[in-house]
Scaffold this motif. Structure first.
Motif, mmCIF file in Angstrom:
data_model
loop_
_atom_site.group_PDB
_atom_site.id
_atom_site.type_symbol
_atom_site.label_atom_id
_atom_site.label_comp_id
_atom_site.label_asym_id
_atom_site.label_seq_id
_atom_site.Cartn_x
_atom_site.Cartn_y
_atom_site.Cartn_z
ATOM 1 N N THR A 1 0.822 -1.213 0.000
ATOM 2 C CA THR A 1 0.000 0.000 0.000
ATOM 3 C C THR A 1 0.855 1.263 0.000
ATOM 4 N N VAL A 2 1.859 1.290 0.861
ATOM 5 C CA VAL A 2 2.716 2.477 0.945
ATOM 6 C C VAL A 2 3.463 2.692 -0.373
ATOM 7 N N ALA A 3 3.992 1.630 -0.966
ATOM 8 C CA ALA A 3 4.711 1.767 -2.246
ATOM 9 C C ALA A 3 3.789 2.311 -3.334
ATOM 10 N N ALA A 4 2.559 1.801 -3.389
ATOM 11 C CA ALA A 4 1.604 2.273 -4.401
ATOM 12 C C ALA A 4 1.236 3.742 -4.165
ATOM 13 N N VAL A 5 0.975 4.090 -2.927
ATOM 14 C CA VAL A 5 0.592 5.468 -2.602
ATOM 15 C C VAL A 5 1.730 6.437 -2.930
ATOM 16 N N LEU A 6 2.955 6.063 -2.591
ATOM 17 C CA LEU A 6 4.077 6.962 -2.850
ATOM 18 C C LEU A 6 4.370 7.091 -4.344
ATOM 19 N N TRP A 7 4.268 5.989 -5.098
ATOM 20 C CA TRP A 7 4.509 6.078 -6.542
ATOM 21 C C TRP A 7 3.453 6.959 -7.205
ATOM 22 N N VAL A 8 2.184 6.645 -6.983
ATOM 23 C CA VAL A 8 1.119 7.405 -7.644
ATOM 24 C C VAL A 8 1.036 8.824 -7.078
ATOM 25 N N TRP B 1 -2.353 -6.906 -14.347
ATOM 26 C CA TRP B 1 -2.041 -6.490 -15.711
ATOM 27 C C TRP B 1 -1.880 -4.981 -15.836
ATOM 28 N N ILE B 2 -2.682 -4.240 -15.113
ATOM 29 C CA ILE B 2 -2.508 -2.782 -15.118
ATOM 30 C C ILE B 2 -1.161 -2.422 -14.488
ATOM 31 N N LEU C 1 1.579 -3.080 -16.915
ATOM 32 C CA LEU C 1 1.564 -2.041 -17.942
ATOM 33 C C LEU C 1 2.240 -0.774 -17.413
ATOM 34 N N MET C 2 1.943 -0.399 -16.180
ATOM 35 C CA MET C 2 2.579 0.770 -15.572
ATOM 36 C C MET C 2 4.093 0.587 -15.491
ATOM 37 N N ILE C 3 4.519 -0.613 -15.124
ATOM 38 C CA ILE C 3 5.950 -0.886 -15.012
ATOM 39 C C ILE C 3 6.633 -0.776 -16.377
ATOM 40 N N GLY D 1 -2.644 4.452 -12.316
ATOM 41 C CA GLY D 1 -2.451 4.324 -10.874
ATOM 42 C C GLY D 1 -3.721 4.616 -10.090
ATOM 43 N N VAL D 2 -4.452 5.626 -10.511
ATOM 44 C CA VAL D 2 -5.737 5.934 -9.864
ATOM 45 C C VAL D 2 -6.727 4.795 -10.108
#
Length: 156
Positions: A12-19, A90-91, A94-96, A141-142
């Motif tokens: 969760t923290v990694a996703a929140v910080l990236w986006v 998959w999303i 794609l982001m990566i 990301g959203v």
């Protein structure tokens, strides 16, 4: 159980910080930087991306490890995953891929152009190649966040 909770917290923290970093760069720093002269603005972007992008690689590593850990811990294998988790996977990939292309192709060229003080070309590269990818990854990301939060409640 505690380790699973730690892994999901990392995810969760990694996703929140990236986006969140993408949002900050695209919707806050970019408009604020427009008041700077192009050479200064472009050097700001080289420095900002140069500091943020290594963090993104760390976030990606954390997201992959923690995401697949969660899958296998909860479901045992990929065949028993709910549809929403497949969509998120998959999303996420794609982001990566988009980020890796951004980092290794246009950003590498962008740094060179700014270092060589070819500011018009650097600005054109940023506007035509980098900004669209950043906007797409922000949107994806959203979407990931929406799917991650609503998916379990939709039963898919």
């Amino acid at each position: 159980m505690v380790f699973d909770s730690i892994m999901m917290s990392i995810h969760t923290v990694a996703a929140v910080l990236w986006v969140g970093g993408i949002f900050f760069a695209y919707r806050v720093l970019r408009p604020a930087a427009m008041m700077l002269e192009p050479p200064v603005r472009l050097q700001l972007w080289v420095n900002a991306f140069g500091r943020f992008f290594p963090w993104v690689w760390g976030f990606i590593f954390a997201l992959i490890i923690s995401g697949y850990w969660d899958w296998f811990a909860r479901f045992g294998d990929l065949a028993h995953m709910p549809l929403y988790l497949h969509a998120m996977q998959w999303i996420g990939w794609l982001m990566i891929v988009l980020f890796a292309w951004l980092y290794f192709v246009p950003f590498a060229k962008f740094k060179t152009l700014v270092a060589e003080q070819q500011f018009p070309e650097a600005g054109k590269l940023m506007n035509q190649k980098m900004r669209p990818v950043i906007a797409i990854n922000l949107s994806l990301g959203v979407l990931e966040a929406i799917i991650g939060v609503s998916g379990p409640y939709l039963g898919v």
